[in-house]
Write a protein that holds these residues in place. Structure first.
Motif, short mmCIF file in Angstrom:
data_model
loop_
_atom_site.label_atom_id
_atom_site.label_comp_id
_atom_site.label_asym_id
_atom_site.label_seq_id
_atom_site.Cartn_x
_atom_site.Cartn_y
_atom_site.Cartn_z
N ARG A 33 0.85 -1.20 0.00
CA ARG A 33 0.00 0.00 0.00
C ARG A 33 0.88 1.24 0.00
O ARG A 33 1.82 1.34 0.78
N TYR A 115 -2.12 -9.56 -5.20
CA TYR A 115 -2.74 -8.82 -4.10
C TYR A 115 -4.07 -9.44 -3.66
O TYR A 115 -4.22 -9.88 -2.53
N ASN A 120 -4.45 -11.77 -0.17
CA ASN A 120 -5.65 -11.48 0.62
C ASN A 120 -6.74 -12.56 0.63
O ASN A 120 -7.63 -12.52 1.48
N ASP A 170 5.18 -6.47 5.75
CA ASP A 170 4.01 -7.32 5.62
C ASP A 170 4.05 -8.54 4.71
O ASP A 170 5.01 -8.80 4.00
N TYR A 171 2.88 -9.21 4.73
CA TYR A 171 2.73 -10.55 4.14
C TYR A 171 2.70 -10.55 2.62
O TYR A 171 2.66 -11.62 2.01
N HIS A 194 2.80 -7.31 9.92
CA HIS A 194 1.81 -6.47 10.62
C HIS A 194 0.57 -7.23 11.07
O HIS A 194 -0.32 -6.65 11.68
N ILE A 195 0.48 -8.49 10.70
CA ILE A 195 -0.73 -9.26 11.06
C ILE A 195 -0.30 -10.41 11.98
O ILE A 195 0.89 -10.60 12.20
N SER A 341 -13.10 -1.82 1.47
CA SER A 341 -11.75 -2.37 1.32
C SER A 341 -11.80 -3.67 0.53
O SER A 341 -12.72 -4.48 0.72
O1 F6P Z 1 -1.86 -4.15 8.42
C1 F6P Z 1 -2.27 -5.07 7.51
C2 F6P Z 1 -2.62 -4.47 6.17
O2 F6P Z 1 -2.86 -5.43 5.22
C3 F6P Z 1 -1.56 -3.58 5.60
O3 F6P Z 1 -0.53 -4.25 4.96
C4 F6P Z 1 -2.39 -2.77 4.70
O4 F6P Z 1 -1.83 -1.60 4.26
C5 F6P Z 1 -3.65 -2.55 5.52
O5 F6P Z 1 -3.79 -3.71 6.25
C6 F6P Z 1 -4.86 -2.18 4.70
O6 F6P Z 1 -5.13 -3.14 3.74
P1 F6P Z 1 -5.02 -2.85 2.20
O7 F6P Z 1 -3.70 -2.20 1.96
O8 F6P Z 1 -5.15 -4.19 1.56
O9 F6P Z 1 -6.14 -1.92 1.86
#
Ligand code: F6P
Length: 498
Positions: A33, A115, A120, A170-171, A194-195, A341
């Motif tokens: 992100r 992604y 996800n 992150d993952y 982060h998770i 999201s």
């Molecule tokens: O903290 C976990 C996380 O997946 C981040 O990597 C990410 O920026 C955030 O949540 C929000 O999710 P996304 O970037 O998929 O909108």
């Protein structure tokens, strides 16, 4: 170097530390992100720069503002290409260029596989214990690796000739550390996860487990929010990969390379001694007037619309609360700020529908024409737009079913300069380990959750202030600058040891 427990960390102090430790070597951050997105409204043609709803952005942007350097991320917004130079870079924040953002472009197929698909629909549900089944498709995995290679190339182009420091987020990037190390063994690389990290049984269903773990172990340091996730990770490696886990040093040795595993609880910038969080009085008045909040007890929830956040359970608890305690009808309002999201994924798309339907049903059930219990504001909110809601909320509800940390809990506390607020917090968040003065809930227990809302409403003022003050002190000390300083010190320490 060790950081003293009660030492206060600031942006300036972090800047000095980085200069002393990294010298001329800039820091390179990588995340999926991006911290600033340029979005064009197709109808009006108006372009705006948006800060996305993301824990990673909330946490890392202040660090990068402090230390400068380059942040490499996916340029995912529809006007992003218009704002970069020929090297795909731009200075950010747009009005006060403190660091460089380098955008990586992905095709629809790449975004779909890497992604939406592998990150996800695969890794995200695998790591969160929320009973959503992970989906692993071979095509997604192949695309995930291809995109990681693309990021590796984009970063390699930028690195200085000697000893760069790279901080991966992150993952989305499990193979990236190894890919970079293969070309640049002199690089020092940290990965922050982060998770949550699940236990070995859960992780072992992933068909690509060995490659994932091996890729991660290309890094020198792997960070998690809490010790329990470090332990799960080491147990997983121990069980599933040929390697030697050192439980004294908290490290893994694989093929002669040592990777250290540490917990670093992430935080917000916690500038809570000044007035930076105070919204303008007219903004507060406007919200109060528009949403008819005058004289009401207000609770707020702030989330991305994600099944891990426990939004459904929150609505069920509010429904039960009004069933059990009807004296609060007309007196209590819950405002849910919800940022759509990952809507391209069916589970997320379906969840939006489920939430819409449930809120409509419960509002119909309890409302009396003049008042409705739940105000649902479904759109992206900037940090500046969220701030007045935190300020006017008597209660903030964080009911994640599982969450690495949850920075909304910490942001709410940082915003309560008047100490007048109560945090209702899921015990399944990383934040619950630090914020001991919050009212803890098990979001699966709707009965207990409903009673906790009553407890929050009826908590005496003195008790509220006492609890809030303690939590504010924790955030003031354990702010994002201390988090970054701890990682930099650990990382540069490793460099010397190599
Ligand atoms: O903290 C976990 C996380 O997946 C981040 O990597 C990410 O920026 C955030 O949540 C929000 O999710 P996304 O970037 O998929 O909108």
């Amino acid at each position: 170097m060790r950081i003293q427990k009660d030492e206060l960390w600031t942006e300036a102090k972090l800047k000095d530390l980085i200069r002393a430790k990294l010298g001329e070597n800039a820091l390179f951050v990588v995340s999926n992100r991006e911290p600033y997105m340029h979005i064009i409204n197709q109808v009006t043609g108006e372009t705006k720069c948006v800060r996305p709803a993301s824990g990673v952005v909330t946490a890392i942007d202040p660090v990068m503002r402090a230390c400068g350097g380059t942040w490499v991320a996916h340029g995912s917004a529809n006007a992003d290409k218009k704002f970069v130079n020929s090297k795909n870079k731009l200075g950010v924040p747009p009005d006060d260029n403190r660091y460089i953002l380098k955008r990586v472009w992905l095709s629809k197929e790449e975004e779909e596989g890497y992604y939406y698909g592998f990150s996800n629909e695969g890794l995200w549900p695998l790591c969160h214990t929320t009973h959503t089944r992970p989906i692993f498709r071979e095509t997604d995995w192949q695309m995930y690796k291809k995109v990681n290679q693309k990021f590796a190339e984009s970063i390699l182009e930028e690195l200085p000739s000697k000893n760069p420091f790279i901080f991966i987020q992150d993952y989305h990037f499990t193979p990236l550390g190894r890919m970079i190390k293969e070309k640049r063994p002199d690089a020092t690389i940290a990965l922050f996860w982060h998770i949550p990290w699940p236990n070995p049984e859960v992780f072992s269903i992933c068909p690509y487990q060995k490659e994932i773990l091996d890729g991660m172990l290309g890094c020198d340091l792997i960070g998690f929010h809490v010790q329990n996730h470090c332990n799960n990770f080491l147990d997983t490696v121990n069980r599933l990969l040929e390697s030697r886990v050192d439980t004294e040093k908290f490290s893994v040795n694989r093929r002669g390379k040592e990777t250290f595993v540490r917990s670093f609880p992430i935080s917000v910038d916690g500038k809570i001694t000044d007035e930076s969080f105070s919204s303008k009085q007219e903004d507060l008045d406007l919200i109060r007037k528009e949403l008819e909040l005058e004289g009401k007890i207000v609770a707020v929830g702030v989330d991305r619309i994600d099944y891990t956040k426990g939004i459904i359970e929150r609505i069920l608890a509010i429904d039960r609360f009004f069933e059990k305690y009807p004296q609060y009808k007309n007196k209590f309002v819950f405002i849910q700020l919800a940022a759509p999201s990952r809507t391209h994924i069916k589970r997320y798309h379906d969840l939006m529908g489920e939430i819409d339907e449930l809120i409509e049903k419960k509002n119909w059930k309890h409302s009396d024409g003049n008042w409705q219990p739940i105000i649902y504001l479904k759109k992206h909110f900037s940090p500046e737009e969220i701030a007045p809601y935190y300020e006017l909320a008597d209660i903030c509800i964080v009911s994640s079913l599982h969450d690495g940390m949850n920075l909304v809990a910490k942001e709410y506390i940082a915003a309560k300069t008047d100490l007048n607020g109560v945090l209702v917090l899921s015990e399944f968040t990383g934040a619950a380990r630090e914020l001991l003065e919050a009212i803890k809930i098990n979001p699966y227990s709707i009965e207990e959750f409903a009673d906790s809302i009553k407890l929050a409403i009826e908590m005496p003022q003195g008790e509220k202030s006492k609890r809030m003050e303690k939590m504010r002190n924790i955030i003031k000390e354990n702010n994002i600058y201390r988090w970054a300083a701890n990682i930099i010190i650990e990382l540069t320490g490793l460099k010397k040891a190599v």
